[in-house]
Design an enzyme around this catalytic site. Structure first.
Site, mmCIF file in Angstrom:
data_model
loop_
_atom_site.group_PDB
_atom_site.id
_atom_site.type_symbol
_atom_site.label_atom_id
_atom_site.label_comp_id
_atom_site.label_asym_id
_atom_site.label_seq_id
_atom_site.Cartn_x
_atom_site.Cartn_y
_atom_site.Cartn_z
ATOM 1 N N ASP A 59 0.818 -1.217 0.000
ATOM 2 C CA ASP A 59 0.000 0.000 0.000
ATOM 3 C C ASP A 59 0.855 1.272 0.000
ATOM 4 O OD1 ASP A 59 -2.343 1.412 -0.028
ATOM 5 O OD2 ASP A 59 -2.642 1.332 2.135
ATOM 6 N N HIS A 86 2.983 2.875 -8.904
ATOM 7 C CA HIS A 86 2.906 1.416 -9.035
ATOM 8 C C HIS A 86 4.200 0.872 -9.642
ATOM 9 C CE1 HIS A 86 -1.124 1.450 -7.663
ATOM 10 N NE2 HIS A 86 -1.637 2.019 -8.723
ATOM 11 N N LEU A 131 12.097 -20.425 -2.454
ATOM 12 C CA LEU A 131 11.187 -19.402 -1.912
ATOM 13 C C LEU A 131 9.871 -19.474 -2.687
ATOM 14 C CD1 LEU A 131 10.369 -16.721 -0.440
ATOM 15 C CD2 LEU A 131 11.551 -15.496 -2.262
HETATM 16 C C1 FPP Z 1 -1.997 -0.256 -3.406
HETATM 17 O O1 FPP Z 1 -1.481 1.064 -3.344
HETATM 18 C C2 FPP Z 1 -1.301 -0.960 -4.446
HETATM 19 C C3 FPP Z 1 -1.881 -1.635 -5.476
HETATM 20 C C4 FPP Z 1 -3.347 -1.711 -5.665
HETATM 21 C C5 FPP Z 1 -1.072 -2.293 -6.496
HETATM 22 C C6 FPP Z 1 0.159 -3.000 -6.023
HETATM 23 C C7 FPP Z 1 0.940 -3.353 -7.207
HETATM 24 C C8 FPP Z 1 2.274 -3.304 -7.324
HETATM 25 C C9 FPP Z 1 3.221 -3.015 -6.240
HETATM 26 C C10 FPP Z 1 2.814 -3.539 -8.693
HETATM 27 C C11 FPP Z 1 3.545 -4.783 -8.851
HETATM 28 C C12 FPP Z 1 2.687 -5.968 -8.920
HETATM 29 C C13 FPP Z 1 3.103 -7.108 -9.487
HETATM 30 C C14 FPP Z 1 2.305 -8.342 -9.378
HETATM 31 C C15 FPP Z 1 4.342 -7.157 -10.232
HETATM 32 P P1 FPP Z 1 -2.466 2.281 -3.594
HETATM 33 O O2 FPP Z 1 -2.475 2.609 -5.029
HETATM 34 O O3 FPP Z 1 -3.799 1.961 -3.003
HETATM 35 O O4 FPP Z 1 -1.780 3.415 -2.793
HETATM 36 P P2 FPP Z 1 -2.525 4.668 -2.129
HETATM 37 O O5 FPP Z 1 -3.233 4.128 -0.923
HETATM 38 O O6 FPP Z 1 -1.375 5.551 -1.766
HETATM 39 O O7 FPP Z 1 -3.428 5.266 -3.151
#
Ligand code: FPP
Length: 245
Positions: free
Chosen positions: A18, A35, A129
């Site tokens: 997050d 992301h 892993l």
């Molecule tokens: C939440 O942060 C994050 C996500 C919904 C996406 C997580 C994905 C990645 C880290 C990309 C890599 C993934 C793979 C499988 C390679 P948010 O966008 O909700 O953050 P915010 O709360 O600050 O808006």
């Protein structure tokens, strides 16, 4: 960074990735950049986990609720995942990583499904892993899905034998997406929110919960060691009593 006794390390760490969006917004960048940076950090994190010889990690990459986001953001996530697997699959094979998916990936674009299935197939014998990517995952959906599979089996059983055999916890767990992974020992949530957000509710029944304000793209090796040091000091009782020293 202090070294932590090996026997005090968790076997299974789950991470809610997050804070990507906020990381980007703080820099006046599009959320997709957050992301992307989060994906790069994921790769670095996996290397730290390998170094520590922790055998299981589960990563919340896309929840069943994330479909509510703008289409452009969802597409950028699929593109990023595609690039991530294309870029790192060979390295995963070399490093003996087993890629596992929890969630319903049939709703993802075809190209994503293909590369994910390729990653699963090419790494299925690896044991160094286990990296469990939770994609289009929701814990409540997972539990309902398990119940529905069991119902079907039990209806068949009843039709054939006129009887229904009750199931126990161990049998139930076979129908969860995460099977055969062990329960989560440590759940890490960066990003400053204090909730579990429908992530591995069953598997986290006795997990230690570690929350930090650090946003996922900034979550460093030092942050991981801080979480592990905190975890190593927890007294895990699993419903029992405090050990007498
Ligand atoms: C939440 O942060 C994050 C996500 C919904 C996406 C997580 C994905 C990645 C880290 C990309 C890599 C993934 C793979 C499988 C390679 P948010 O966008 O909700 O953050 P915010 O709360 O600050 O808006």
């Amino acid at each position: 960074m202090n070294s932590i006794e090996k026997n005090k390390l968790p076997k299974h760490i789950a991470v809610i990735l997050d804070g990507n969006g906020r990381w980007a917004q703080l820099r006046n960048l599009p959320r997709s950049e957050g992301h992307r940076k989060g994906g790069e950090n994921l790769k670095r994190f996996i290397d730290d986990i390998l170094e520590l010889q922790i055998p299981y990690i589960s990563l919340y990459a896309f929840s069943t609720e994330n479909w509510k986001r703008p289409k452009t953001e969802i597409h950028s996530l699929w593109k990023l995942m595609l690039e991530f697997f294309a870029k790192y699959l060979e390295e995963c094979i070399e490093k003996k990583i087993c890629i596992k998916i929890s969630g319903d990936i049939t709703k993802l674009p075809k190209s994503n499904q293909e590369i994910i299935n390729e990653a699963i197939n090419k790494t299925k014998k690896n044991k160094h892993l286990y990296v469990n990517f939770c994609i289009n995952y929701g814990s409540q959906q997972e539990i309902i899905n398990a119940i529905n599979q069991i119902l079907e089996i039990k209806i068949n059983q009843f039709q054939q034998t006129g009887q229904i055999k009750k199931i126990n916890k161990k049998e139930f767990e076979k129908y969860l997406y995460t099977y055969p992974l062990p329960p989560v020992d440590l759940l890490i949530r960066p990003g400053g929110e204090y909730r579990i957000s429908n992530f591995l509710l069953w598997q986290c029944a006795y997990a230690e919960l570690y929350f930090t304000k650090t946003l996922w793209p900034d979550f460093s090796k030092e942050d991981l060691y801080n979480a592990l040091e905190w975890y190593s000091k927890r007294e895990r009782r699993f419903g029992g009593l405090l050990s007498i020293k």
